[in-house]
Enzyme design. Structure first.
Site, mmCIF file in Angstrom:
data_model
loop_
_atom_site.group_PDB
_atom_site.id
_atom_site.type_symbol
_atom_site.label_atom_id
_atom_site.label_comp_id
_atom_site.label_asym_id
_atom_site.label_seq_id
_atom_site.Cartn_x
_atom_site.Cartn_y
_atom_site.Cartn_z
ATOM 1 N N SER A 1 74.986 4.518 100.005
ATOM 2 C CA SER A 1 74.892 3.081 100.246
ATOM 3 C C SER A 1 74.698 2.765 101.727
ATOM 4 C CB SER A 1 76.171 2.401 99.768
ATOM 5 O OG SER A 1 76.274 2.562 98.379
ATOM 6 N N GLY B 1 24.132 -40.884 88.317
ATOM 7 C CA GLY B 1 24.229 -40.838 86.855
ATOM 8 C C GLY B 1 24.087 -39.426 86.319
ATOM 9 N N THR B 2 24.477 -39.264 85.052
ATOM 10 C CA THR B 2 24.538 -37.921 84.462
ATOM 11 C C THR B 2 23.145 -37.291 84.313
ATOM 12 O OG1 THR B 2 24.776 -39.099 82.361
ATOM 13 C CG2 THR B 2 26.750 -38.126 83.271
ATOM 14 N N ARG C 1 40.200 -41.916 90.566
ATOM 15 C CA ARG C 1 41.518 -42.227 89.994
ATOM 16 C C ARG C 1 42.554 -41.119 90.182
ATOM 17 N NH1 ARG C 1 39.751 -43.895 84.156
ATOM 18 N NH2 ARG C 1 37.768 -43.015 84.822
ATOM 19 N N ARG D 1 77.332 9.016 111.552
ATOM 20 C CA ARG D 1 78.407 8.030 111.532
ATOM 21 C C ARG D 1 79.247 8.195 112.770
ATOM 22 N NH1 ARG D 1 80.825 9.261 105.785
ATOM 23 N NH2 ARG D 1 78.995 8.621 104.626
ATOM 24 N N ASN E 1 40.890 -37.916 84.050
ATOM 25 C CA ASN E 1 40.504 -38.951 85.011
ATOM 26 C C ASN E 1 41.603 -39.247 86.015
ATOM 27 O OD1 ASN E 1 37.804 -39.688 84.108
ATOM 28 N ND2 ASN E 1 38.868 -40.241 82.215
ATOM 29 N N GLN F 1 23.869 -32.194 93.891
ATOM 30 C CA GLN F 1 23.469 -33.576 93.595
ATOM 31 C C GLN F 1 23.980 -34.424 94.758
ATOM 32 O OE1 GLN F 1 25.589 -35.770 90.603
ATOM 33 N NE2 GLN F 1 23.871 -37.143 90.214
ATOM 34 N N GLY G 1 32.280 -30.895 83.896
ATOM 35 C CA GLY G 1 33.267 -30.078 84.601
ATOM 36 C C GLY G 1 34.685 -30.603 84.505
HETATM 37 C C1 UD1 Z 1 29.560 -40.085 79.623
HETATM 38 C C2 UD1 Z 1 28.465 -40.377 78.599
HETATM 39 C C3 UD1 Z 1 29.089 -41.084 77.400
HETATM 40 C C4 UD1 Z 1 30.191 -40.217 76.799
HETATM 41 C C5 UD1 Z 1 31.226 -39.873 77.874
HETATM 42 C C6 UD1 Z 1 32.183 -38.844 77.330
HETATM 43 C C7 UD1 Z 1 26.472 -40.778 79.964
HETATM 44 C C8 UD1 Z 1 25.547 -41.784 80.477
HETATM 45 N N1 UD1 Z 1 27.454 -41.224 79.197
HETATM 46 O O1 UD1 Z 1 30.025 -41.323 80.097
HETATM 47 O O2 UD1 Z 1 28.087 -41.298 76.413
HETATM 48 O O3 UD1 Z 1 30.806 -40.896 75.732
HETATM 49 O O4 UD1 Z 1 30.601 -39.302 79.039
HETATM 50 O O5 UD1 Z 1 33.192 -38.589 78.257
HETATM 51 O O6 UD1 Z 1 26.295 -39.596 80.216
HETATM 52 N N2 UD1 Z 1 28.672 -36.824 86.992
HETATM 53 C C9 UD1 Z 1 27.982 -36.208 87.992
HETATM 54 N N3 UD1 Z 1 27.041 -36.925 88.683
HETATM 55 C C10 UD1 Z 1 26.778 -38.224 88.410
HETATM 56 C C11 UD1 Z 1 27.510 -38.846 87.378
HETATM 57 C C12 UD1 Z 1 28.445 -38.119 86.680
HETATM 58 O O7 UD1 Z 1 28.195 -35.027 88.278
HETATM 59 O O8 UD1 Z 1 25.912 -38.788 89.073
HETATM 60 C C13 UD1 Z 1 29.670 -36.068 86.243
HETATM 61 C C14 UD1 Z 1 31.071 -36.647 86.398
HETATM 62 O O9 UD1 Z 1 31.750 -36.052 87.484
HETATM 63 C C15 UD1 Z 1 31.708 -36.305 85.072
HETATM 64 C C16 UD1 Z 1 30.539 -36.309 84.099
HETATM 65 O O10 UD1 Z 1 29.372 -36.160 84.876
HETATM 66 O O11 UD1 Z 1 32.244 -35.007 85.076
HETATM 67 C C17 UD1 Z 1 30.498 -37.569 83.253
HETATM 68 O O12 UD1 Z 1 30.275 -38.697 84.050
HETATM 69 P P1 UD1 Z 1 31.000 -40.065 83.806
HETATM 70 O O13 UD1 Z 1 30.577 -40.995 84.852
HETATM 71 O O14 UD1 Z 1 32.450 -39.830 83.593
HETATM 72 O O15 UD1 Z 1 30.320 -40.524 82.434
HETATM 73 P P2 UD1 Z 1 30.962 -41.519 81.395
HETATM 74 O O16 UD1 Z 1 30.744 -42.907 81.852
HETATM 75 O O17 UD1 Z 1 32.326 -41.116 81.076
HETATM 76 MG MG MG Z 2 33.819 -40.010 82.015
#
Ligand code: UD1
Ligand code: MG
Length: 478
Positions: free
Chosen positions: A409, A84-85, A17, A444, A231, A79, A108
């Site tokens: 000057s 996913g986180t 975004r 001069r 975002n 990664q 981050g």
């Molecule tokens: C996450 C939380 C949610 C919380 C919210 C707060 C999870 C599953 N959910 O959701 O409970 O309320 O944050 O903002 O954790 N990232 C990676 N690698 C990945 C996925 C994400 O580095 O594979 C990083 C993203 O760049 C970001 C952060 O992790 O900085 C959070 O990921 P994002 O996908 O925004 O999680 P949310 O869906 O917002």
């Molecule tokens: Mg998020």
């Protein structure tokens, strides 16, 4: 003794975004990339190592982070795919395989988390005695966030918005995404997380239910503003505004006057003494240190510079890697470039540019001058329009002016050249040879006065006008 602390900061996301060629976490907020803020907080708490997890534009993100934290105990983790986180944190496992203690997990793209909040999380973790503690927050609109589910007041799990049934979507308490986890639990538990959920992702939040099965989950509540992420560029600007207000408020409470804090930009890390006054539209950036009783005039920009007590900086003055002594007067419209080093009571006026220039106590260059690669003694007066000709097209050369020198000057000092103590240089001189102390140098062309010349010229012009417009002849039409 407090337990060893390490940190994992998730910086792998793309940030679709933002609509940018640049990775989201590298977009700047008050002069630093977004991810520098959570990294600073982790380092301030003494986390070692700190593991930034990079993925999207991994090389650029790593390079930028290293440049901002050249001496920090960083270990990078990659990664490859954004699964996913939980997967993101898991990719930090090998970087932390020899670490035993607590792991702080931060996102981050969440720049405003305060140190005090992380300290409170740590205290809550000590108190609970469990394997995981988290920060929760209650946004006005919780749509999209993971909900903190409690039973009898105790945290039992987090349910992501997309997986939550309607009654759980009513819950206002949300997961902020900031955790403190025991390493003894973390890696084993991460290995057991599955991606059987609405988004087909490995959710870090699944750790919470596993931790609750082993003991109490610690939690603290933080203001939403602190935990809000970035975002898109509207949120980027909003976070920057909040950070600006926070930093400016801090300085004002410390005794600094900001005439209009809404247009004052002070980066984190800048130090300012009390009774200093800062006019509107001023930017103080880098490791700038401003002393006490300093006035910084409107529109001035100070980067990585130091300004000692009692100095007055008039409007629209620009300093970059410059050192300014006590009670100097600068500007309006002075430009101090890197390597400028001013002793006390130096005056630099409008349109004076300095670079790698040292000026001794009380020396003055009040108008229109370029002083580059110069060693200037004390009590020197540099006249308007003086230029150090420091560059011969290949190399830079030094100009040295002794104590008490007077430069008339419009002088050009062709470096390398020295003007000895107390010497005078007459206006309009091109100094190509060293000037001995106490002597006068002048170069001069002798002046010629042709008396009556103007009258004679006017008479000639009147005569040719009477003769009518001249026709172009062959010679002038060529
Ligand atoms: C996450 C939380 C949610 C919380 C919210 C707060 C999870 C599953 N959910 O959701 O409970 O309320 O944050 O903002 O954790 N990232 C990676 N690698 C990945 C996925 C994400 O580095 O594979 C990083 C993203 O760049 C970001 C952060 O992790 O900085 C959070 O990921 P994002 O996908 O925004 O999680 P949310 O869906 O917002
Ligand atoms: Mg998020």
């Amino acid at each position: 003794m407090t337990a060893p602390l390490a940190a994992v900061v998730l910086c792998a996301g793309k940030g679709t975004r933002m609509k940018s060629e640049k990775a989201k976490v590298l977009h700047p907020i008050l002069g630093k990339p977004i991810c520098a803020y959570p990294l600073m907080r982790a380092l301030e708490l003494g986390s070692s190592p700190v593991v930034p997890v990079v993925g999207h534009q991994a090389e650029e993100v790593e390079r930028s982070i290293r440049a901002h934290f050249p001496t920090a105990p960083l270990r990078f983790a990659l990664q490859k795919d954004q699964r996913g986180t939980a997967d993101a944190v898991r990719s930090a496992e090998s970087a932390l395989k020899d670490f035993k203690g607590r792991v702080l997990i931060l996102y981050g793209d969440v720049p405003l988390v305060r140190r005090e909040t992380l300290e409170a999380l740590s205290a809550a973790h000590d108190k609970s005695g469990g394997v995981l503690s988290l920060v929760s927050t209650s946004p006005a609109d919780p749509t999209g966030y993971g909900r903190v589910i409690r039973e009898m007041g105790k945290v039992v799990r987090i349910v992501e918005h997309k997986d939550a049934p309607p009654e759980q979507r009513q819950v206002r308490e949300c997961n902020a995404g900031i955790y403190l986890v025991e390493s003894s639990f973390l890696w084993k538990a991460l290995a057991n997380i599955r991606s059987t959920n609405a988004q087909g992702e490995f959710y870090l939040t699944d750790l919470v239910e596993m931790a609750a099965a082993q003991g109490p989950v610690g939690s603290i509540d933080a203001e939403f503003g602190e935990t809000a992420g970035v975002n898109d560029r509207v949120e980027l600007a909003a976070r920057a505004k909040e950070l600006q207000a926070r930093i400016n408020t801090w300085h004002m409470r410390n005794g600094v006057t900001l005439t209009d804090p809404s247009t004052t930009y002070i980066e984190e890390g800048v130090a300012i003494g009390s009774d200093t006054e800062i006019a509107p539209m001023v930017t103080l950036s880098g490791a700038t240190v401003v002393g006490r009783n300093v006035t910084v005039g409107q529109g001035s920009v100070l980067h990585a510079s130091s300004v000692a007590d009692g100095t007055t900086i008039k409007p629209y003055t620009v300093l970059e890697e410059a050192r300014v002594g006590e009670r100097c007067i600068l500007g309006p419209f002075s430009r101090l470039r890197p390597g400028t080093d001013l002793a006390e009571e130096v005056h630099l006026g409008n349109f004076v540019e300095t670079k790698k220039a040292r000026l001794g106590r009380g020396s003055k260059a009040n108008h229109l001058a370029y002083l580059g690669d110069a060693k200037i003694g004390s009590g020197v007066n540099v006249g308007a329009g003086t230029i150090t000709c420091n560059y011969d097209g290949v190399n830079k050369h030094l100009t040295e002016l002794g104590d008490g020198v007077f430069i008339g000057s419009d002088t050009q000092l062709v470096a390398p050249v020295k003007v000895g103590d107390g010497a005078y240089v007459g206006a309009g001189t091109t100094v190509t040879k060293d000037v001995p102390p106490g002597s006068l140098a002048v170069s001069r062309t002798p002046q010629v006065n042709m008396e009556g010349w103007v009258e004679r010229k006017k008479a000639r012009m009147a005569k040719s006008a009477e003769a009518g417009p001249s026709k172009p002849d062959k010679a002038s039409a060529g």
